[in-house]
Design a protein around this motif. Structure first.
Motif, short mmCIF file in Angstrom:
data_model
loop_
_atom_site.label_atom_id
_atom_site.label_comp_id
_atom_site.label_asym_id
_atom_site.label_seq_id
_atom_site.Cartn_x
_atom_site.Cartn_y
_atom_site.Cartn_z
N GLN A 399 66.53 -4.97 25.28
CA GLN A 399 66.37 -4.46 26.39
C GLN A 399 67.68 -3.51 26.78
OE1 GLN A 399 66.77 -7.93 28.89
NE2 GLN A 399 64.82 -8.71 28.12
N VAL A 400 68.67 -3.51 26.20
CA VAL A 400 69.83 -2.59 26.42
C VAL A 400 69.37 -1.25 26.01
CG1 VAL A 400 72.22 -1.96 25.88
CG2 VAL A 400 71.87 -4.25 26.89
N SER A 401 68.86 -1.40 24.60
CA SER A 401 68.48 -0.24 23.76
C SER A 401 67.32 0.77 24.77
CB SER A 401 68.04 -0.46 22.31
OG SER A 401 68.96 -1.08 21.47
N ALA A 402 66.56 -0.32 25.21
CA ALA A 402 65.36 0.48 25.93
C ALA A 402 65.82 1.02 27.21
CB ALA A 402 64.36 -0.74 26.17
N ALA A 408 68.60 8.14 28.79
CA ALA A 408 68.66 9.33 28.00
C ALA A 408 67.71 10.43 28.11
CB ALA A 408 68.95 9.21 26.30
N GLY A 409 66.37 9.74 28.25
CA GLY A 409 65.15 10.60 28.31
C GLY A 409 65.13 11.01 29.86
N ARG A 410 65.62 10.37 30.62
CA ARG A 410 65.68 10.83 32.13
C ARG A 410 66.54 12.18 32.16
NH1 ARG A 410 65.04 5.52 33.82
NH2 ARG A 410 67.40 5.13 34.20
N VAL A 412 67.58 14.08 29.88
CA VAL A 412 67.16 15.28 29.20
C VAL A 412 65.92 15.80 29.97
CG1 VAL A 412 65.84 15.82 26.92
CG2 VAL A 412 67.94 14.19 26.88
N ARG A 413 65.26 14.84 30.69
CA ARG A 413 64.21 15.79 31.25
C ARG A 413 64.89 16.39 32.71
NH1 ARG A 413 61.57 10.95 30.44
NH2 ARG A 413 62.35 9.96 32.28
N GLY A 414 65.87 15.66 33.15
CA GLY A 414 66.46 16.30 34.46
C GLY A 414 67.42 17.95 33.77
N TRP A 415 67.96 17.63 32.70
CA TRP A 415 68.37 19.22 32.20
C TRP A 415 67.09 20.09 31.90
CZ3 TRP A 415 72.04 16.32 28.22
CH2 TRP A 415 72.94 15.79 28.64
N GLN A 416 65.99 19.63 31.57
CA GLN A 416 65.07 20.71 31.13
C GLN A 416 64.49 21.11 32.49
OE1 GLN A 416 62.45 18.19 28.97
NE2 GLN A 416 63.19 18.64 27.08
N ASP A 417 64.58 20.43 33.43
CA ASP A 417 63.85 20.87 34.73
C ASP A 417 64.78 21.67 35.38
OD1 ASP A 417 61.78 19.23 34.61
OD2 ASP A 417 62.57 17.52 35.69
N ARG A 418 66.22 21.38 35.26
CA ARG A 418 67.42 22.47 35.64
C ARG A 418 67.20 23.79 35.06
NH1 ARG A 418 73.78 21.10 36.33
NH2 ARG A 418 74.37 22.98 37.54
N LEU A 419 67.04 23.88 33.73
CA LEU A 419 67.16 25.14 33.23
C LEU A 419 65.88 25.85 33.34
CD1 LEU A 419 67.90 23.89 29.18
CD2 LEU A 419 69.27 25.41 30.88
N ALA A 420 64.73 25.17 33.69
CA ALA A 420 63.46 25.78 34.32
C ALA A 420 63.71 26.20 35.37
CB ALA A 420 62.30 24.76 34.19
N ALA A 421 64.35 25.76 36.27
CA ALA A 421 64.56 26.18 37.77
C ALA A 421 65.55 27.49 37.52
CB ALA A 421 65.20 25.21 38.47
N LEU A 422 66.52 27.42 36.74
CA LEU A 422 67.55 28.61 36.39
C LEU A 422 66.74 29.61 36.06
CD1 LEU A 422 70.76 26.70 35.19
CD2 LEU A 422 70.28 27.87 37.48
N GLU A 423 65.69 29.59 34.96
CA GLU A 423 65.07 30.60 34.42
C GLU A 423 64.21 31.19 35.50
OE1 GLU A 423 63.58 33.31 31.66
OE2 GLU A 423 65.17 31.92 31.47
N ARG A 424 63.64 30.68 36.45
CA ARG A 424 62.83 30.85 37.27
C ARG A 424 63.73 31.84 38.44
NH1 ARG A 424 60.23 25.89 37.24
NH2 ARG A 424 61.65 25.12 38.86
N LEU A 425 64.64 31.22 38.78
CA LEU A 425 65.79 31.99 39.61
C LEU A 425 66.26 33.08 39.03
CD1 LEU A 425 67.51 31.73 42.13
CD2 LEU A 425 69.41 30.85 41.04
#
Length: 495
Positions: A399-402, A408-410, A412-425
């Motif tokens: 359960q802890v691993s999950a 970690a997945g959330r 990473v997805r947050g960093w990806q969304d932030r990079l995409a927003a910076l790219e659009r900016l």
């Protein structure tokens, strides 16, 4: 006076008079000729200044006479002057030199006939009714049996004797008498003061406050009863917090206090009858009610006794009700000894069988067998508990691993969304996006031209559009796009 009236001949030696001398002469002549007069007329303008005097006009169809009623005379008038009233005024004529006019000093005033008096009465009645002083909702209910009765009347007339005699015959009560004048100039103020005086008394004081007020007077003419038509009396009766009975005059006499009182009695004797009930009638009624109550109680007891007897006849006798239980008790009593013996025998056999199995050797073998089974069971329980603990720890770890993987997945997805927003900016703020809106970049000699003079001095110009570069000297627009030089510091934006 002849010198003042006769016309002197032209050029004659006529004497000269001052204005004061002439006014004084006229005043003496008028007061001498009209020292005492009676004048009939209609009252016009009426003025009551703070001094207490009354200034008014007496008029008819063609003339107006000014009049004055001094303060002391005004207080003694039986009827107060009102505009439109036809009166007969008695007084003396005089002049007022300060305004060059003549006037009458009124010493007495009476209405000019019954018609004028009744007209004034109707007018006053209508005005007071418009204020709501005669409204039925203002009237109070009379107490059924007042302890103290206040009587406002003359102490020397037959009215008070009639009231006391009637109260003594019907139901004796305590009576407080407030003596007043029942006609004349003093009638209205004294009656109003008596009503307000009774209301000002303290309940339960040394002189107790009455529970009911009777204002009484015998019969008489309209002029005799006029004091009870005065506005001050009507207002005092309407304001009274104590219920009030008016008994002024005989049955046919009506005054304004009758409309403002809580109850009108046709005569003073009738007022006493309205004030209290008949004591003997009340006692007879109480005795009758007591007899009815006693009869009702005895009748109720008799009816309930008869009902109880009727119900008792339908019930069985007590000995019949006990026959069955008594017989069952005898049968059970006969069976009880045998049942006790049988019960003891059964329990003795059961005890013998149980005691035979309780030998010491058998007990020790049983205890030893139970001990071995207990030890084996404890060993199995320890192994099973350890296995359950390990399995639980493994599940917790999974359960802890999950959860860590999910976090970690959330992230990473947050960093990806932030990079995409910076790219659009970046694309939005870059000059490439500006070119797509119709702008162009002009370069000359490898530098960006920002002014017309700089562009005119360049050897060759290149214009960069959103879809390519155009060489102004005639080179193809589809030529390879030259790599722009690094712009100098301070020119990183088109604006």
């Amino acid at each position: 006076m002849s010198d003042l009236i006769d016309d002197p001949q032209e050029g004659g030696n006529a004497p000269e008079f001052s204005v004061s001398d002439l006014s004084g002469a006229i005043k003496r002549m008028i007061e001498g000729e009209f020292s005492h007069v009676r004048v009939r007329g209609e009252l016009g303008r009426i003025s009551r200044p703070r001094s207490g005097h009354i200034y008014l006009d007496l008029k008819d169809d063609s003339a107006v006479l000014a009049g004055i009623i001094w303060k002391g005379v005004a207080a003694r008038l039986a009827v107060q002057p009102e505009e439109g009233m036809e009166v007969v005024a008695t007084g003396r004529l005089t002049t007022f030199p300060g305004q060059s006019r003549y006037q009458i000093i009124i010493e007495d005033m009476k209405p000019a006939g019954m018609g004028a008096l009744m007209a004034m009465l109707e007018k006053r009645k209508a005005a007071l009714a418009a204020e709501g002083l005669f409204a039925p909702e203002r009237k109070q209910a009379l107490p059924y049996l007042p302890e103290i009765i206040g009587v406002v009347t003359s102490p020397s007339g037959a009215v008070i004797r009639d009231i006391l005699h009637r109260l003594r015959d019907r139901f004796p009560r305590k009576v407080l008498i407030w003596p007043v004048a029942v006609q004349g100039d003093k009638c209205a103020p004294e009656v109003a003061r008596a009503i307000r005086g009774f209301n000002a008394m303290t309940p339960g004081g040394a002189l107790p406050r009455p529970d009911l007020i009777i204002v009484a007077r015998g019969g008489g003419s309209v002029e005799d009863l006029w004091g009870f038509n005065e506005e001050i009396v009507v207002r005092a009766a309407a304001e009274s917090a104590i219920p009030l009975i008016s008994a002024v005059g005989h049955e046919t006499d009506t005054t304004l206090i009758d409309f403002a009182s809580d109850k009108r009695a046709p005569t003073p004797t009738a007022a006493a009858e309205l004030a209290v009930p008949v004591r003997m009638d009340l006692l007879a009624w109480v005795e009758g009610q007591g007899a009815r109550l006693s009869h009702a109680l005895s009748q109720g007891v008799r009816l309930r006794g008869q009902r109880l007897r009727d119900l008792a006849r339908a019930l069985p006798r007590a000995e019949v009700l006990l026959d069955g239980p008594r017989q069952r008790l005898d049968a059970l009593g006969e069976r009880l000894p045998a049942a006790l013996i049988r019960s003891v025998q059964v329990r003795r056999v059961h005890l013998s069988e149980t005691a035979g199995a309780l030998r010491p050797a058998l007990l020790r073998r049983a205890v030893e067998g139970d001990r071995r089974r207990l030890q084996a069971t404890a060993a199995r329980l320890n192994v099973h508990a350890l296995n359950r603990d390990i399995a639980q720890k493994r599940r917790d770890l999974d359960q802890v691993s999950a959860r860590l993987s999910d976090v970690a997945g959330r992230q990473v997805r947050g960093w990806q969304d932030r990079l995409a927003a910076l790219e659009r900016l970046r694309e939005t703020l870059g000059y490439k996006a500006t070119l797509s809106r119709g702008y162009a970049v002009v370069r000359g000699d490898g530098a960006v031209m920002t002014t017309r003079a700089a562009a005119a001095g360049a050897a060759a110009l290149q214009i960069e559009f959103a879809d390519g570069v155009l060489d102004v000297s005639g080179s193809s627009a589809a030529a390879p796009k030259p790599k722009p030089k690094t712009p100098p510091a301070g020119q990183g934006s088109l604006f």
